[in-house]
Design an enzyme around this catalytic site. Structure first.
Site, PDB file in Angstrom:
ATOM      1  N   GLU A 140      46.205  44.195  35.685  1.00  0.00           N
ATOM      2  CA  GLU A 140      46.217  43.554  34.359  1.00  0.00           C
ATOM      3  C   GLU A 140      45.324  44.340  33.392  1.00  0.00           C
ATOM      4  OE1 GLU A 140      45.763  41.862  37.260  1.00  0.00           O
ATOM      5  OE2 GLU A 140      47.791  41.036  37.289  1.00  0.00           O
ATOM      6  N   ARG A 162      40.790  56.904  37.905  1.00  0.00           N
ATOM      7  CA  ARG A 162      41.998  56.084  38.067  1.00  0.00           C
ATOM      8  C   ARG A 162      43.181  56.843  38.671  1.00  0.00           C
ATOM      9  NH1 ARG A 162      41.066  52.135  32.821  1.00  0.00           N
ATOM     10  NH2 ARG A 162      39.672  50.786  33.989  1.00  0.00           N
ATOM     11  N   SER A 177      36.250  42.082  36.063  1.00  0.00           N
ATOM     12  CA  SER A 177      37.031  42.751  35.017  1.00  0.00           C
ATOM     13  C   SER A 177      36.257  42.781  33.711  1.00  0.00           C
ATOM     14  CB  SER A 177      38.349  42.003  34.785  1.00  0.00           C
ATOM     15  OG  SER A 177      39.065  41.881  35.977  1.00  0.00           O
ATOM     16  N   GLY A 205      59.855  43.638  61.178  1.00  0.00           N
ATOM     17  CA  GLY A 205      60.175  42.256  61.545  1.00  0.00           C
ATOM     18  C   GLY A 205      59.064  41.602  62.344  1.00  0.00           C
ATOM     19  N   GLU A 239      38.564  49.324  40.595  1.00  0.00           N
ATOM     20  CA  GLU A 239      38.539  50.210  39.417  1.00  0.00           C
ATOM     21  C   GLU A 239      39.519  49.764  38.341  1.00  0.00           C
ATOM     22  OE1 GLU A 239      37.487  54.078  39.793  1.00  0.00           O
ATOM     23  OE2 GLU A 239      36.625  53.850  41.782  1.00  0.00           O
ATOM     24  N   GLY A 240      39.511  48.483  38.088  1.00  0.00           N
ATOM     25  CA  GLY A 240      40.381  47.934  37.051  1.00  0.00           C
ATOM     26  C   GLY A 240      41.652  47.374  37.641  1.00  0.00           C
TER      27      GLY A 240
HETATM   28  C1  LIG Z   1      37.739  46.567  48.310  1.00  0.00           C
HETATM   29  C2  LIG Z   1      36.945  46.452  47.073  1.00  0.00           C
HETATM   30  C3  LIG Z   1      35.945  47.367  46.794  1.00  0.00           C
HETATM   31  C4  LIG Z   1      35.183  47.283  45.638  1.00  0.00           C
HETATM   32  N1  LIG Z   1      34.195  48.193  45.419  1.00  0.00           N
HETATM   33  C5  LIG Z   1      33.370  48.034  44.354  1.00  0.00           C
HETATM   34  C6  LIG Z   1      32.266  48.908  44.142  1.00  0.00           C
HETATM   35  O1  LIG Z   1      32.040  49.844  44.914  1.00  0.00           O
HETATM   36  N2  LIG Z   1      31.436  48.705  43.097  1.00  0.00           N
HETATM   37  C7  LIG Z   1      31.677  47.680  42.211  1.00  0.00           C
HETATM   38  O2  LIG Z   1      30.921  47.532  41.262  1.00  0.00           O
HETATM   39  N3  LIG Z   1      32.735  46.830  42.369  1.00  0.00           N
HETATM   40  C8  LIG Z   1      33.563  46.977  43.424  1.00  0.00           C
HETATM   41  N4  LIG Z   1      34.620  46.115  43.603  1.00  0.00           N
HETATM   42  C9  LIG Z   1      34.825  45.040  42.648  1.00  0.00           C
HETATM   43  C10 LIG Z   1      36.038  45.225  41.749  1.00  0.00           C
HETATM   44  O3  LIG Z   1      35.773  46.227  40.808  1.00  0.00           O
HETATM   45  C11 LIG Z   1      36.349  43.880  41.086  1.00  0.00           C
HETATM   46  O4  LIG Z   1      36.744  42.982  42.103  1.00  0.00           O
HETATM   47  C12 LIG Z   1      37.428  43.985  40.047  1.00  0.00           C
HETATM   48  O5  LIG Z   1      36.958  44.680  38.919  1.00  0.00           O
HETATM   49  C13 LIG Z   1      37.963  42.619  39.598  1.00  0.00           C
HETATM   50  O6  LIG Z   1      36.911  41.761  39.242  1.00  0.00           O
HETATM   51  P1  LIG Z   1      36.833  40.284  39.843  1.00  0.00           P
HETATM   52  O7  LIG Z   1      37.013  40.395  41.295  1.00  0.00           O
HETATM   53  O8  LIG Z   1      35.624  39.642  39.331  1.00  0.00           O
HETATM   54  O9  LIG Z   1      38.121  39.545  39.233  1.00  0.00           O
HETATM   55  P2  LIG Z   1      38.207  38.851  37.796  1.00  0.00           P
HETATM   56  O10 LIG Z   1      37.679  39.756  36.768  1.00  0.00           O
HETATM   57  O11 LIG Z   1      37.629  37.489  37.895  1.00  0.00           O
HETATM   58  O12 LIG Z   1      39.780  38.736  37.632  1.00  0.00           O
HETATM   59  C14 LIG Z   1      40.551  37.679  38.215  1.00  0.00           C
HETATM   60  C15 LIG Z   1      42.008  37.860  37.762  1.00  0.00           C
HETATM   61  O13 LIG Z   1      42.089  37.703  36.332  1.00  0.00           O
HETATM   62  C16 LIG Z   1      42.721  38.826  35.765  1.00  0.00           C
HETATM   63  N5  LIG Z   1      42.159  39.047  34.451  1.00  0.00           N
HETATM   64  C17 LIG Z   1      40.871  39.222  34.112  1.00  0.00           C
HETATM   65  N6  LIG Z   1      40.717  39.428  32.797  1.00  0.00           N
HETATM   66  C18 LIG Z   1      41.966  39.402  32.266  1.00  0.00           C
HETATM   67  C19 LIG Z   1      42.501  39.562  30.954  1.00  0.00           C
HETATM   68  N7  LIG Z   1      41.712  39.812  29.917  1.00  0.00           N
HETATM   69  N8  LIG Z   1      43.833  39.484  30.793  1.00  0.00           N
HETATM   70  C20 LIG Z   1      44.648  39.238  31.849  1.00  0.00           C
HETATM   71  N9  LIG Z   1      44.201  39.085  33.110  1.00  0.00           N
HETATM   72  C21 LIG Z   1      42.886  39.164  33.318  1.00  0.00           C
HETATM   73  C22 LIG Z   1      42.417  39.952  36.726  1.00  0.00           C
HETATM   74  O14 LIG Z   1      43.346  41.005  36.574  1.00  0.00           O
HETATM   75  C23 LIG Z   1      42.531  39.249  38.052  1.00  0.00           C
HETATM   76  O15 LIG Z   1      43.887  39.157  38.393  1.00  0.00           O
HETATM   77  C24 LIG Z   1      35.403  46.215  44.729  1.00  0.00           C
HETATM   78  C25 LIG Z   1      36.424  45.289  45.002  1.00  0.00           C
HETATM   79  C26 LIG Z   1      37.181  45.389  46.150  1.00  0.00           C
HETATM   80  C27 LIG Z   1      38.284  44.392  46.392  1.00  0.00           C
END
Ligand SMILES: Cc1cc2nc3c(=O)[nH]c(=O)nc-3n(C[C@H](O)[C@H](O)[C@H](O)COP(=O)(O)OP(=O)(O)OC[C@H]3O[C@@H](n4cnc5c(N)ncnc54)[C@H](O)[C@@H]3O)c2cc1C
Lengths: 392, 366
Positions: free
Chosen positions: A374, A255, A139, A346, A370-371
């Protein structure tokens, strides 16, 4: 005011439906059963290319074309329909993928020609990819740590990237890295890293809860040389400055489509649940009816939110609030639908071999990619109450 | 091709309604509530600038506009004062019922006299139970609550028929949970002569759909106003060194409230557009009603919560928005019946459920 489909789009949707029913849905179920992505040499991909799919929306003459006409609204409705049949298979489709948007936003004419040109009328499947996420930064994209060090004639990249769709089969990956972590966002650059570049490797196809039909791949960059000519917006300081926000902007434009995919998946749950309830004499149960009614209502409202955001995009009006709203609401509505669908099935859902159960596992990702939900609320709150960055 | 742009005519109408609502209704929302009415002056003005007659046919001196136009006006008026919106509308969904069941002739006979006398009001009452019995041309029974202190015509709508009563109506004044600007009473129908009666199940469904859409549009207005009021407050109020809107827990709520209002509004627009396009709309109206009740009960309590203790005090209007929204959702048969009707389409469908009337997947077996 017009809420109807035009005939051209209807025809395109009907074609997607044919393909979805005959190929996408069965392939998605098969990949889910086998627990692995469709291999890159799967004949299905050849057929898609022969059908004229897997192409770039870049027309080759300056600006991006309208994705085959109809603009974002068409993109959104087609995305919903594809995801209705199988969202995992849809992401596995050949094409420049998420890498296309940064190339369009930041690439020079020469770079677009070099990297998107092969996607104009390909004779075999090609893929592009985008790698932003890292083990330590999802994120919080500003926190990426992959380093780009300047060397003679280009850059050397070092770092780790996570979960990039189609990365191991891609001709190139748009990789975001920083030239100096102390510079924050100012230090971000986007590079096109080509397959076979020395130092690009350790591809690891992740094991996912769902969406198994496409590969989400993590990889490393070790002393990976990238020539100057592969740096996006390399000679344009202002465009380079906007490299970071360009990446974010590209997320913005997608989005509503991601949200629409969630609607499509939710719709599939709804249809399956109705069919099951009918077959098992459950449709007269008020509780079952209430669940189905709620599913449909939330999905329908979500669909309108997606289309409204898309419509604003087509008019080139500000749509950040609306796009994030759709993305915040639709995945939750679709997950709700899947949860309720599991309840309707079920113990049958408990077996782990039904489409509804697969959709339940698939759809959770839509609130993350894609975000996250949250992050969407942070974007909305910036618009609504000027939420400062330190809280978001 | 999907296009959300309002035609100029409707955009102007909405702006007119908004200006009237913000300029005239909102400043006196507590006065209207206390006085249980909006007063002659506002009734006259509302009529004069053309807001009363938006949906009336030209024969009644109206603009003859459709469901979308009416929904837009209702949202705007209710975004100032939902009770006043009801008080100002002499016909409401009674107009739709009369038109659906009796056509021009019924409008001429029953709607025209209401429209011609300022201050006169007709109301549609959905009596599903039924609480009112009819026998030998007379109606007898009690409707526990109507948002009115007196009425000149009551359209009693049941599942399969509608009938009209105008005399032998007794109004027992009540405080009213909300919407007091429209009045509040228990309606005793003491052997009222039935002036007209129509039997038609599709007609009853369509009339009920119109009544639901009326309430749904009003609910969007109340919810929007509650969200907007609390958003503005959250930017002013400081706690722990920053505007409370900048605490993420509240910022997220504010985002979710905005989303709920928007989602609900789109279902109203969807249903209204279907009616205006001559498409099947009963299910869409029922669905919009359910969503609007849910959204208003999501938004209004949170709006009050954002004001904390101040929200509970009547110096601020949010407690009124919460009561008005709750009361609105009880009209037109309430949410449970609406949900039931909305699910009927699912039970009746053969295969896949289309989300939109012209969904390419309609009727396709998955
Ligand atoms: C199926 C899949 C495909 C994907 N494909 C790609 C891809 O093609 N290319 C790519 O680059 N990435 C890809 N991703 C990665 C995806 O973009 C990230 O997983 C996502 O952006 C979340 O980042 P993170 O997993 O590090 O979670 P984190 O950023 O660590 O977040 C953990 C939790 O904390 C919350 N959080 C974080 N910051 C805040 C805040 N400021 N306030 C409140 N809550 C917060 C988040 O909402 C989440 O619930 C993919 C992910 C999945 C699951």
């Amino acid at each position: 005011m017009d809420l109807s489909l035009d005939d051209r789009l209807r025809q395109r949707l009907l074609r997607v439906r044919e393909l979805g029913r005959s190929e996408m849905r069965p392939l998605g179920l098969e990949a889910d059963r086998l627990g692995r992505p469709l291999p890159a040499d799967h004949p299905f991909f050849e057929r898609l290319v022969a059908l004229g799919l897997g192409r770039t929306r870049w027309s080759g003459e300056g600006e991006a074309g309208g994705a085959g006409g109809g603009g974002t609204r068409a993109v959104v409705q087609l995305a919903e329909e594809m995801a209705y049949w199988d969202r995992g298979v849809a992401v596995a489709f050949p094409g420049p993928g998420l890498g296309e948007a940064p190339l369009l936003a930041l690439g020079s004419e020469e770079q677009r020609e070099r990297f998107l040109g092969p996607f104009r009328s390909p004779d075999r499947p090609h893929w592009g990819a985008l790698a932003m996420t890292e083990p330590g930064a999802g994120s919080d994209v500003a926190a990426i740590r992959s380093r780009a060090r300047r060397v003679d004639g280009g850059f050397v990249l070092d770092g780790e990237k996570s979960f990039a769709a189609n990365a191991s089969r891609a001709d190139w990956i748009v990789v975001f890295a920083t030239v100096d972590p102390a510079l924050g966002r100012e230090g971000h650059r986007a590079f096109v890293v080509e397959r076979g570049s020395p130092g690009l490797g350790n591809f690891h196809v992740e094991h996912k809860m769902g969406l198994k039909a496409y590969e989400s791949t993590s990889f490393t960059l070790r002393d990976c040389f990238v020539p100057d000519s592969n740096l996006l917006a390399g000679n344009d300081p202002s465009a380079r400055r906007s490299g970071f926000s360009g990446a974010l902007r590209s997320f913005n434009s997608t989005r509503p489509a991601i949200a629409a995919m969630a609607v499509g998946m939710g719709r599939a749950v709804l249809d399956e649940s109705v069919a099951f309830a009918r077959a098992h004499g459950l449709l007269r149960s008020i509780r079952v009816q209430d669940r189905l009614e709620r599913m449909r209502r939330k999905l329908r409202a979500s669909r309108w939110l997606c289309l409204r955001a898309a419509w604003l995009a087509d008019l080139r009006r500000e749509n950040q609030l609306e796009a994030s709203m759709a993305k915040a609401i639709a995945p939750a509505a679709a997950l709700d639908a899947a949860v309720a669908g599991m309840e309707i099935l079920g113990e049958v859902a408990g077996r782990g071999d039904t489409l509804v159960e697969k959709l339940f596992r698939d759809v959770k990702a839509m609130d993350i990619v894609e975000g996250t939900g949250e992050i969407q609320r942070i974007v909305m709150a910036r618009r609504l109450v000027g939420l400062p960055r330190d809280t978001g | 091709m999907i296009d959300f742009e309002l035609p100029t005519e409707l955009a102007l109408l909405r702006d007119t309604a908004r200006a009237f609502a913000e300029g005239r209704l909102r400043p006196r929302e507590r006065v209207s509530e206390a006085e249980r009415g909006v007063g002659d002056e506002l009734l006259r003005l509302h009529r004069e600038i053309g807001l009363a007659g938006v949906g009336w046919p030209e024969a009644l001196g109206g603009a003859g506009l459709g469901a979308l136009a009416q929904a837009l006006v209702r949202e705007e008026l209710a975004a100032a004062d939902a009770g006043a919106a009801l008080a100002l509308d002499p016909l409401g969904a009674a107009l739709d019922a009369l038109r659906i069941f009796g056509g021009d002739e019924a409008l001429e006979r029953f709607a025209a006299p209401i429209v011609e006398r300022r201050g006169a009001r007709a109301l549609l009452v959905y009596d599903a139970a039924p609480h009112v019995e009819t026998h030998s041309g007379l109606a007898r029974g009690t409707i526990a609550w109507v948002p009115a202190d007196r009425l000149d015509l009551v359209v009693v709508l049941e599942r399969e028929r509608a009938y009209l009563v105008a005399d032998a109506l007794r109004f027992e004044a009540r405080r009213g949970a909300g919407l007091r600007a429209a009045g509040a009473s228990t309606l005793h129908i003491d052997g009222a002569p039935i002036v007209a009666e129509w039997v038609s199940t599709p007609g009853a469904r369509a009339a009920l759909a119109a009544a639901r859409l009326e309430v749904a549009a009003l609910l969007v207005g109340v919810a929007r106003r509650a969200a907007e009021f609390s958003r503005a407050y959250a930017l002013e109020r400081v706690a722990f060194g920053r505007p409370i809107a900048h605490h993420q827990a509240l910022a997220f709520q504010i985002a979710d409230m905005a989303g709920a209002v928007e989602a609900a509004r789109h279902l109203v627009i969807d249903a209204a557009w279907r009616i205006d396009s001559g498409l099947a709309a009963d299910e869409a109206c029922a669905t919009a009603f359910v969503e609007c009740v849910e959204a208003s009960m999501f938004v209004a309590p949170r709006a009050l919560q954002i004001l904390g203790g101040h929200g509970f005090m009547q110096d601020h209007p949010v407690e009124k928005y919460l009561r008005d929204a709750r009361a609105l959702g009880l009209l037109a048969g309430g949410v449970d019946l609406s949900r039931e009707d909305a699910s009927r389409a699912i039970v009746a469908s053969r295969g896949a459920i289309a989300l939109a009337a012209d969904d390419p997947l309609e009727g396709i077996e998955a």
